[in-house]
Design a protein around this motif. Structure first.
Motif, PDB file in Angstrom:
ATOM      1  N   THR A 469       0.852  -1.182   0.000  1.00 48.09           N
ATOM      2  CA  THR A 469       0.000   0.000   0.000  1.00 48.09           C
ATOM      3  C   THR A 469       0.886   1.230   0.000  1.00 48.09           C
ATOM      4  O   THR A 469       2.100   1.130   0.217  1.00 48.09           O
ATOM      5  N   LEU A 470       0.306   2.382  -0.258  1.00 48.78           N
ATOM      6  CA  LEU A 470       1.071   3.618  -0.304  1.00 48.78           C
ATOM      7  C   LEU A 470       0.637   4.549   0.821  1.00 48.78           C
ATOM      8  O   LEU A 470      -0.550   4.629   1.167  1.00 48.78           O
ATOM      9  N   ALA A 471       1.641   5.224   1.376  1.00 54.06           N
ATOM     10  CA  ALA A 471       1.383   6.319   2.316  1.00 54.06           C
ATOM     11  C   ALA A 471       1.888   7.599   1.665  1.00 54.06           C
ATOM     12  O   ALA A 471       2.816   7.565   0.849  1.00 54.06           O
ATOM     13  N   TYR A 472       1.276   8.723   2.025  1.00 56.39           N
ATOM     14  CA  TYR A 472       1.587   9.976   1.338  1.00 56.39           C
ATOM     15  C   TYR A 472       1.989  11.041   2.355  1.00 56.39           C
ATOM     16  O   TYR A 472       1.330  11.220   3.391  1.00 56.39           O
ATOM     17  N   GLN A 473       3.087  11.725   2.032  1.00 53.16           N
ATOM     18  CA  GLN A 473       3.540  12.827   2.881  1.00 53.16           C
ATOM     19  C   GLN A 473       3.528  14.106   2.054  1.00 53.16           C
ATOM     20  O   GLN A 473       4.111  14.148   0.967  1.00 53.16           O
ATOM     21  N   PRO A 474       2.881  15.150   2.566  1.00 61.78           N
ATOM     22  CA  PRO A 474       2.714  16.366   1.757  1.00 61.78           C
ATOM     23  C   PRO A 474       3.991  17.185   1.605  1.00 61.78           C
ATOM     24  O   PRO A 474       4.871  17.143   2.459  1.00 61.78           O
ATOM     25  N   LEU A 475       4.073  17.920   0.512  1.00 56.43           N
ATOM     26  CA  LEU A 475       5.110  18.922   0.263  1.00 56.43           C
ATOM     27  C   LEU A 475       4.420  20.285   0.324  1.00 56.43           C
ATOM     28  O   LEU A 475       3.453  20.535  -0.415  1.00 56.43           O
ATOM     29  N   VAL A 476       4.895  21.132   1.228  1.00 59.85           N
ATOM     30  CA  VAL A 476       4.232  22.404   1.495  1.00 59.85           C
ATOM     31  C   VAL A 476       5.101  23.557   1.013  1.00 59.85           C
ATOM     32  O   VAL A 476       6.314  23.582   1.275  1.00 59.85           O
ATOM     33  N   ASN A 477       4.476  24.514   0.310  1.00 60.30           N
ATOM     34  CA  ASN A 477       5.171  25.719  -0.111  1.00 60.30           C
ATOM     35  C   ASN A 477       5.346  26.625   1.101  1.00 60.30           C
ATOM     36  O   ASN A 477       4.372  27.003   1.759  1.00 60.30           O
ATOM     37  N   ALA A 532      -7.345  10.126  -9.206  1.00 52.33           N
ATOM     38  CA  ALA A 532      -8.593   9.960  -8.445  1.00 52.33           C
ATOM     39  C   ALA A 532      -8.860  11.175  -7.575  1.00 52.33           C
ATOM     40  O   ALA A 532     -10.021  11.619  -7.433  1.00 52.33           O
ATOM     41  N   TRP A 533      -7.813  11.745  -6.948  1.00 51.74           N
ATOM     42  CA  TRP A 533      -7.993  12.949  -6.140  1.00 51.74           C
ATOM     43  C   TRP A 533      -8.471  14.122  -7.010  1.00 51.74           C
ATOM     44  O   TRP A 533      -9.339  14.895  -6.594  1.00 51.74           O
ATOM     45  N   GLN A 534      -7.876  14.227  -8.187  1.00 50.09           N
ATOM     46  CA  GLN A 534      -8.294  15.316  -9.077  1.00 50.09           C
ATOM     47  C   GLN A 534      -9.759  15.141  -9.481  1.00 50.09           C
ATOM     48  O   GLN A 534     -10.529  16.116  -9.524  1.00 50.09           O
ATOM     49  N   ASP A 535     -10.134  13.883  -9.754  1.00 51.09           N
ATOM     50  CA  ASP A 535     -11.528  13.612 -10.122  1.00 51.09           C
ATOM     51  C   ASP A 535     -12.472  13.871  -8.949  1.00 51.09           C
ATOM     52  O   ASP A 535     -13.659  14.186  -9.146  1.00 51.09           O
ATOM     53  N   ALA A 536     -11.935  13.738  -7.713  1.00 51.78           N
ATOM     54  CA  ALA A 536     -12.758  13.948  -6.515  1.00 51.78           C
ATOM     55  C   ALA A 536     -12.848  15.412  -6.128  1.00 51.78           C
ATOM     56  O   ALA A 536     -13.497  15.751  -5.127  1.00 51.78           O
ATOM     57  N   GLY A 537     -12.200  16.296  -6.853  1.00 44.69           N
ATOM     58  CA  GLY A 537     -12.325  17.710  -6.606  1.00 44.69           C
ATOM     59  C   GLY A 537     -11.123  18.367  -5.964  1.00 44.69           C
ATOM     60  O   GLY A 537     -11.122  19.590  -5.771  1.00 44.69           O
ATOM     61  N   ASN A 695      -6.884   7.888   2.052  1.00 41.58           N
ATOM     62  CA  ASN A 695      -8.143   8.434   2.568  1.00 41.58           C
ATOM     63  C   ASN A 695      -7.897   9.438   3.684  1.00 41.58           C
ATOM     64  O   ASN A 695      -8.554  10.482   3.770  1.00 41.58           O
ATOM     65  N   LEU A 696      -6.901   9.146   4.544  1.00 40.09           N
ATOM     66  CA  LEU A 696      -6.583  10.073   5.623  1.00 40.09           C
ATOM     67  C   LEU A 696      -5.947  11.341   5.075  1.00 40.09           C
ATOM     68  O   LEU A 696      -6.177  12.434   5.601  1.00 40.09           O
ATOM     69  N   PHE A 697      -5.147  11.200   4.027  1.00 35.60           N
ATOM     70  CA  PHE A 697      -4.541  12.386   3.438  1.00 35.60           C
ATOM     71  C   PHE A 697      -5.616  13.303   2.862  1.00 35.60           C
ATOM     72  O   PHE A 697      -5.551  14.536   3.013  1.00 35.60           O
ATOM     73  N   GLU A 698      -6.605  12.710   2.223  1.00 38.93           N
ATOM     74  CA  GLU A 698      -7.666  13.529   1.633  1.00 38.93           C
ATOM     75  C   GLU A 698      -8.403  14.307   2.724  1.00 38.93           C
ATOM     76  O   GLU A 698      -8.678  15.507   2.581  1.00 38.93           O
ATOM     77  N   ASN A 699      -8.696  13.612   3.839  1.00 39.01           N
ATOM     78  CA  ASN A 699      -9.363  14.292   4.954  1.00 39.01           C
ATOM     79  C   ASN A 699      -8.457  15.379   5.537  1.00 39.01           C
ATOM     80  O   ASN A 699      -8.919  16.491   5.870  1.00 39.01           O
ATOM     81  N   TRP A 700      -7.165  15.041   5.694  1.00 40.06           N
ATOM     82  CA  TRP A 700      -6.208  16.018   6.248  1.00 40.06           C
ATOM     83  C   TRP A 700      -6.129  17.245   5.352  1.00 40.06           C
ATOM     84  O   TRP A 700      -6.113  18.387   5.842  1.00 40.06           O
ATOM     85  N   TYR A 701      -6.088  17.018   4.060  1.00 44.32           N
ATOM     86  CA  TYR A 701      -5.971  18.126   3.115  1.00 44.32           C
ATOM     87  C   TYR A 701      -7.207  19.035   3.182  1.00 44.32           C
ATOM     88  O   TYR A 701      -7.093  20.269   3.222  1.00 44.32           O
ATOM     89  N   ARG A 702      -8.404  18.414   3.205  1.00 41.24           N
ATOM     90  CA  ARG A 702      -9.625  19.226   3.226  1.00 41.24           C
ATOM     91  C   ARG A 702      -9.719  20.017   4.529  1.00 41.24           C
ATOM     92  O   ARG A 702     -10.113  21.196   4.539  1.00 41.24           O
ATOM     93  N   HIS A 703      -9.324  19.367   5.638  1.00 40.03           N
ATOM     94  CA  HIS A 703      -9.371  20.060   6.923  1.00 40.03           C
ATOM     95  C   HIS A 703      -8.396  21.228   6.936  1.00 40.03           C
ATOM     96  O   HIS A 703      -8.722  22.328   7.418  1.00 40.03           O
ATOM     97  N   ARG A 704      -7.170  21.008   6.399  1.00 40.49           N
ATOM     98  CA  ARG A 704      -6.159  22.075   6.371  1.00 40.49           C
ATOM     99  C   ARG A 704      -6.634  23.242   5.501  1.00 40.49           C
ATOM    100  O   ARG A 704      -6.410  24.418   5.824  1.00 40.49           O
ATOM    101  N   SER A 705      -7.284  22.903   4.372  1.00 40.93           N
ATOM    102  CA  SER A 705      -7.753  23.947   3.462  1.00 40.93           C
ATOM    103  C   SER A 705      -8.839  24.807   4.120  1.00 40.93           C
ATOM    104  O   SER A 705      -8.916  26.020   3.902  1.00 40.93           O
ATOM    105  N   GLN A 706      -9.682  24.168   4.950  1.00 40.15           N
ATOM    106  CA  GLN A 706     -10.768  24.904   5.604  1.00 40.15           C
ATOM    107  C   GLN A 706     -10.266  25.799   6.723  1.00 40.15           C
ATOM    108  O   GLN A 706     -10.819  26.871   6.980  1.00 40.15           O
ATOM    109  N   THR A 707      -9.194  25.359   7.420  1.00 41.57           N
ATOM    110  CA  THR A 707      -8.678  26.116   8.560  1.00 41.57           C
ATOM    111  C   THR A 707      -7.608  27.115   8.170  1.00 41.57           C
ATOM    112  O   THR A 707      -7.153  27.908   9.002  1.00 41.57           O
ATOM    113  N   ALA A 708      -7.136  27.031   6.917  1.00 41.94           N
ATOM    114  CA  ALA A 708      -6.043  27.921   6.495  1.00 41.94           C
ATOM    115  C   ALA A 708      -6.543  29.352   6.363  1.00 41.94           C
ATOM    116  O   ALA A 708      -7.682  29.588   5.989  1.00 41.94           O
TER     117      ALA A 708
END
Length: 708
Positions: A469-477, A532-537, A695-708
């Motif tokens: 399986t794959l785990a994902y770690q974000p790259l932040v500007n 898939a993420w792009q297709d999910a918005g 799935n956790l990354f997608e949730n983390w990303y949406r939460h970060r986007s809302q609180t940013a």
């Protein structure tokens, strides 16, 4: 120019022959006597038939023994002396007192056959040896012998037919005297020319067989001079002439012996010696091989058992040698192995105790150890490790390598050759887990080795059953705080051991080649997830995937990646391929491969930058977009040490090269502040989040986007 033993013998032989001839002429009055006719006939007949026997032997050898090594010199010399031997035999049979004695004009058949033998021998040898030797097919034998013996037989028949004629101007009076003298002068001159030609053509390579031919030519020439100066048909001058002639035949036969018997025997001995050497020595390094190791170790164990001593087996392996081969090619790998073997040989107390097991594994035996000397083995192991502190200079460049060393002892770790080698190998793999270390064998290591084999078997099943399986770690500007990409990191859901990080199985897959299948799966899965993420918005972001060394050198890598992109439907501009500095060691190959990847439209970054040996000059040649600073430099970034200077240098250099910079392993605010001040564009690390499933990354990303 050095003179070998065979050349010295040739010089001395010629010198003695010439001095002997000069003494005969100087003391001619004292040494001259007339030999009774019947005694001379007996001696002369024996000498002539001996000469015929040698000539016939040469004929037979040329027919029977030179089939596999037939050459112009051997074939035509055999055919020539077949004809010369025939003339010598007829000369003996037609001598005065023999039953076939006949006159031809003012001379005899015997004299004509003698003149023909001398002239044919001298002219024939000159024609044969005036050019270098060359192979000829066996089909040439019969025609050569037919021509040689046929022409001699026709001439002999012609001579016999002349005995019935009474008026023969050529063989009477002054004509005959001139013919006899001219034949002798021409024969002597041709022998001299032949000696000169042979010496000139073989001025660099002087084989022993040809040197004996020169000795025979010297004696033939002096024999002819002796015949020319003789005043009677049965005096001492003629006797000495025949002695010189027999000496010439002797050396001629000696040369044939060298060619037919001694040289083939020596060649066979050399071949046997070479085969024996190759059977017990490694062809590449010249070290003793596994076969000789087992024999010698077995002998040392027997000796140790009798003397109640111990034996240590050091088995060492070059760390990351497969990476060296993959990055720089097998030819360079061979050079490295030769350099390592030479360093081991020079450092060993006895070079014959250093062995190459195969591949990049070497063994050093330390026999005859007393109980009180066991502590010294550790010192020897450290000294062996220390041999590799200095770099290797290959192709005018320096290369640093390390080794892993395993040690087993007789008798506590085994009493047989195979068991000691097996346990030393087990200890070496235990040391290899940490690299650049040495370990003595312990029974517990067998369990770990068994686990390693089991893990490899499980890996093959994991690929078939898709347990990864794959785990994902974000790259932040760092300037905007936005997530601009993710790095895909593989994990293994082992049925019994649970979730395994890459460090526990990726090194094994690199060794056994399974990394190619896993790497291709990772690429495909990461591209599909990003699409898939792009297709999910989710907004488009960069998907960063690591390439292994084996993948980087994989045939048609660009075509494989293009196919994966097409199957996933992800635009190439959102794929970032990460390579390490070590992959760029072969600059030409790396430049070509990266260019072909860049043509796909993907991004390329160099991971763990600063830990390798990249040349800035070669770095400019690579079509790269980003440098990723290794976490080792980021950890102590705020301590004010050299790491801060290194990071500052890398970011400044990247800015000048118009490259982006990503810092790995970021964990606190101080590091973030330092990196922003140095214009580092991106960062990743536990400061933001650890690698998490899709799935956790997608949730983390949406939460970060809302609180940013």
């Amino acid at each position: 120019m050095s003179i070998n033993r065979a050349e010295k013998i040739t010089i001395w032989t010629a010198f003695v022959a010439i001095i002997g001839f000069l003494l005969l002429r100087t003391l001619h009055r004292e040494l001259y006597w007339t030999i009774p006719e019947r005694i001379y006939l007996f001696i002369h007949s024996g000498m002539e038939f001996f000469g015929f026997a040698i000539s016939f032997t040469m004929l037979v050898l040329g027919w029977l023994f030179f089939v596999k090594s037939l050459s112009k010199h051997r074939l035509y010399t055999a055919a020539l002396f077949g004809a010369v031997g025939l003339f010598d035999m007829l000369h003996g049979l037609t001598t005065e007192g023999m039953p076939f004695y006949r006159f031809v004009g003012d001379t005899s058949l015997s004299m004509l056959f003698a003149m023909s033998a001398q002239l044919a021998g001298s002219i024939g040898l000159f024609i044969i040896f005036r050019k270098n030797d060359a192979p000829v097919p066996a089909s040439r034998r019969l025609p050569a012998f037919i021509v040689g013996l046929g022409m001699a037989s026709l001439l002999a028949a012609l001579y016999f037919s002349l005995t019935d004629l009474t008026a023969l101007p050529l063989f009477t009076g002054k004509s005959m005297a001139f013919l006899s003298l001219g034949t002798q002068v021409i024969t002597t001159f041709i022998y001299l020319c032949t000696i000169g030609v042979v010496l000139y053509l073989n001025r660099n390579d002087r084989p022993q067989a040809l040197l004996t031919i020169i000795q025979s030519l010297v004696f033939f020439m002096l024999a002819n001079l002796q015949f020319m100066l003789s005043t009677s048909t049965h005096d001492s001058d003629m006797l000495f002439g025949h002695i010189y002639k027999l000496a010439g035949y002797y050396f001629l036969m000696k040369g044939i012996y060298y060619v037919t018997l001694e040289e083939p025997f020596k060649q066979q001995k050399r071949s046997e010696s070479r085969i024996n050497y190759m059977a017990y020595h490694d062809e590449l390094t010249g070290l003793s091989n596994r076969r000789l190791l087992k024999e010698q170790l077995g002998a040392e164990l027997q000796r140790a058992k009798l003397n109640e001593r111990r034996v240590a087996v050091f088995l060492l392996d070059i760390d990351r040698f497969k990476t060296i081969n993959d990055a720089l090619g097998h030819s360079f790998g061979d050079q490295m192995l030769q350099a390592v073997s030479e360093r081991l040989r020079l450092a060993a107390e006895r070079p014959n105790r250093v062995f190459r097991m195969g591949g990049d594994e070497f063994v050093v035996l330390v026999p005859d150890i007393k109980q009180a000397e066991m502590d010294q083995v550790d010192q020897q192991a450290k000294a062996l490790m220390g041999l590799f502190d200095a770099p290797f200079v290959l192709d005018e460049a320096e290369y640093h390598i390390t080794i892993s060393l395993g040690i087993s002892f007789y008798p506590q770790d085994g009493e047989s050759v195979d068991l000691l080698l097996k346990n030393a190998d087990t200890a070496m793999y235990s040391a290899k887990a940490h690299r650049n270390e040495y370990s003595s064998y312990e029974p517990e290591m067998n369990r770990k080795a068994h686990d390693r084999l089991r893990l490899e078997s499980d890996l093959r099943r994991a690929i078939d059953e898709e347990q990864f399986t794959l785990a994902y770690q974000p790259l932040v500007n760092l300037n905007t705080g936005k997530v601009v990409g993710v790095e895909a990191l593989v994990r293994w859901h082992h049925p019994q051991r649970g979730l395994l990080p890459p460090g526990e199985f990726i090194p094994l897959t690199e060794e056994n080649g399974l990394i190619l299948q896993i790497g291709e799966w990772v690429l495909g899965a990461a591209c599909k997830q990003n699409k898939a993420w792009q297709d999910a918005g989710l907004p488009p972001m960069m998907m960063s995937v690591n390439l292994s060394m084996r993948q980087f050198r994989q045939h048609q890598l660009a075509d494989r990646i293009k196919s994966i992109l097409e199957q996933s439907g992800m635009p190439p501009r959102y794929l970032e391929l990460e390579i390490t500095e070590s992959m760029t060691s072969d600059v030409e190959f790396a430049a070509d491969t990266l260019s072909s990847l860049k043509e796909l439209g993907v991004q390329i970054s160099i991971d763990d930058f600063g830990t390798g040996y990249s040349s800035l000059i070669s770095l400019k040649r690579f079509p790269i977009d980003k440098l990723k600073i290794d976490r080792a430099f980021v950890n102590d970034l705020t301590q004010g040490g050299s790491d801060a200077a290194i990071v500052s240098t890398i970011t400044s250099m990247a800015k000048n090269l118009k490259l982006k910079v990503t810092a790995e392993g970021v964990e606190n605010d101080e590091q973030i502040k330092f990196l922003r001040e140095r214009n580092c564009e991106e960062a990743q690390g536990f400061y933001f989040t650890k690698p998490i499933p899709a799935n956790l990354f997608e949730n983390w990303y949406r939460h970060r986007s809302q609180t940013a």
